[in-house]
Design a protein around this motif. Structure first.
Motif, PDB file in Angstrom:
ATOM      1  N   LEU A 192       0.805  -1.241  -0.116  1.00 34.03           N
ATOM      2  CA  LEU A 192      -0.007   0.057  -0.144  1.00 34.03           C
ATOM      3  C   LEU A 192       0.736   1.278  -0.068  1.00 34.03           C
ATOM      4  O   LEU A 192       0.648   2.068  -0.686  1.00 34.03           O
ATOM      5  N   PHE A 193       1.885   1.265   1.071  1.00 37.91           N
ATOM      6  CA  PHE A 193       2.484   2.775   1.205  1.00 37.91           C
ATOM      7  C   PHE A 193       3.459   2.748   0.009  1.00 37.91           C
ATOM      8  O   PHE A 193       3.927   4.215  -0.319  1.00 37.91           O
ATOM      9  N   ASN A 194       4.285   1.870   0.050  1.00 35.05           N
ATOM     10  CA  ASN A 194       5.417   2.060  -1.036  1.00 35.05           C
ATOM     11  C   ASN A 194       5.148   1.838  -2.566  1.00 35.05           C
ATOM     12  O   ASN A 194       5.679   2.388  -3.430  1.00 35.05           O
ATOM     13  N   LEU A 246      -1.776  11.671  -0.396  1.00 35.01           N
ATOM     14  CA  LEU A 246      -0.157  11.938  -0.026  1.00 35.01           C
ATOM     15  C   LEU A 246       0.673  11.948  -1.394  1.00 35.01           C
ATOM     16  O   LEU A 246       0.304  11.239  -2.012  1.00 35.01           O
ATOM     17  N   PRO A 247       1.934  12.687  -1.394  1.00 37.91           N
ATOM     18  CA  PRO A 247       2.444  12.648  -2.403  1.00 37.91           C
ATOM     19  C   PRO A 247       3.169  11.050  -2.969  1.00 37.91           C
ATOM     20  O   PRO A 247       3.242  10.212  -2.101  1.00 37.91           O
ATOM     21  N   GLY A 276       8.954  11.356   2.875  1.00 40.12           N
ATOM     22  CA  GLY A 276       8.237  11.731   1.905  1.00 40.12           C
ATOM     23  C   GLY A 276       6.738  11.903   1.894  1.00 40.12           C
ATOM     24  O   GLY A 276       6.010  11.814   0.886  1.00 40.12           O
ATOM     25  N   ASN A 277       6.281  12.387   3.018  1.00 40.86           N
ATOM     26  CA  ASN A 277       4.886  12.564   3.171  1.00 40.86           C
ATOM     27  C   ASN A 277       4.520  13.760   2.910  1.00 40.86           C
ATOM     28  O   ASN A 277       3.208  14.244   3.057  1.00 40.86           O
ATOM     29  N   TRP A 319       7.316  11.078   9.587  1.00 40.99           N
ATOM     30  CA  TRP A 319       6.463  10.526  10.878  1.00 40.99           C
ATOM     31  C   TRP A 319       7.332   9.291  11.483  1.00 40.99           C
ATOM     32  O   TRP A 319       7.315   8.432  10.561  1.00 40.99           O
ATOM     33  N   ILE A 320       7.402   9.310  12.677  1.00 38.26           N
ATOM     34  CA  ILE A 320       7.805   8.121  13.353  1.00 38.26           C
ATOM     35  C   ILE A 320       6.514   7.466  13.884  1.00 38.26           C
ATOM     36  O   ILE A 320       5.808   8.227  14.472  1.00 38.26           O
TER      37      ILE A 320
END
Length: 133
Positions: free
Chosen positions: A20-22, A58-59, A84-85, A91-92
């Motif tokens: 999803l994220f990458n 998000l970018p 890269g958000n 964000w951690i």
């Protein structure tokens, strides 16, 4: 009902987050998240579609990496970084996921902006062994 082991759940979370994220592969990501996914994060709209819509907004430079993952029973906790958000700092996060029938069924998180070397009173990075550039 599909039962998964804690080790399988850890692998599923890492695969799901990468998908999803990458990779931003929403069709493939659907197989990881339950249709009745419960979202407890105050900044994300309800359900699986709420999460997917957030990621779409998000970018394209968003990148997720994990550092530590632990599991017990149907729960997984993963410590990671979202860079890269589109914000000044990454964000951690600590994400807590509950599994049901082999899918991500429920989610909670704790987020904070990553501190630079100058901001860190402890002198230690929040993620990995280096401060952000």
């Amino acid at each position: 009902m599909t039962r998964t082991t804690p080790e399988e759940n850890k692998a599923l979370v890492l695969d799901a987050f990468d998908t999803l994220f990458n990779k931003r592969n929403y069709a493939a990501a659907e197989r990881y998240w339950s249709d009745s996914y419960i979202q407890h994060s105050a900044h994300i709209a309800p359900g699986r579609e709420g999460l997917f819509e957030l990621i779409r907004s998000l970018p394209g430079t968003l990148r997720y990496e994990s550092q530590l993952i632990v599991a017990e029973g149907d729960y997984v906790m993963v410590h990671g970084r979202f860079s890269g958000n589109g914000r000044p700092a990454a964000w951690i996060a600590v994400d807590v996921i509950r599994f049901q029938d082999g899918k991500l069924a429920e989610h909670w998180d704790v987020l904070q902006e990553e501190a630079t070397r100058a901001q860190s009173v402890s002198g230690l990075p929040m993620f990995g062994d280096r401060f952000p550039e």
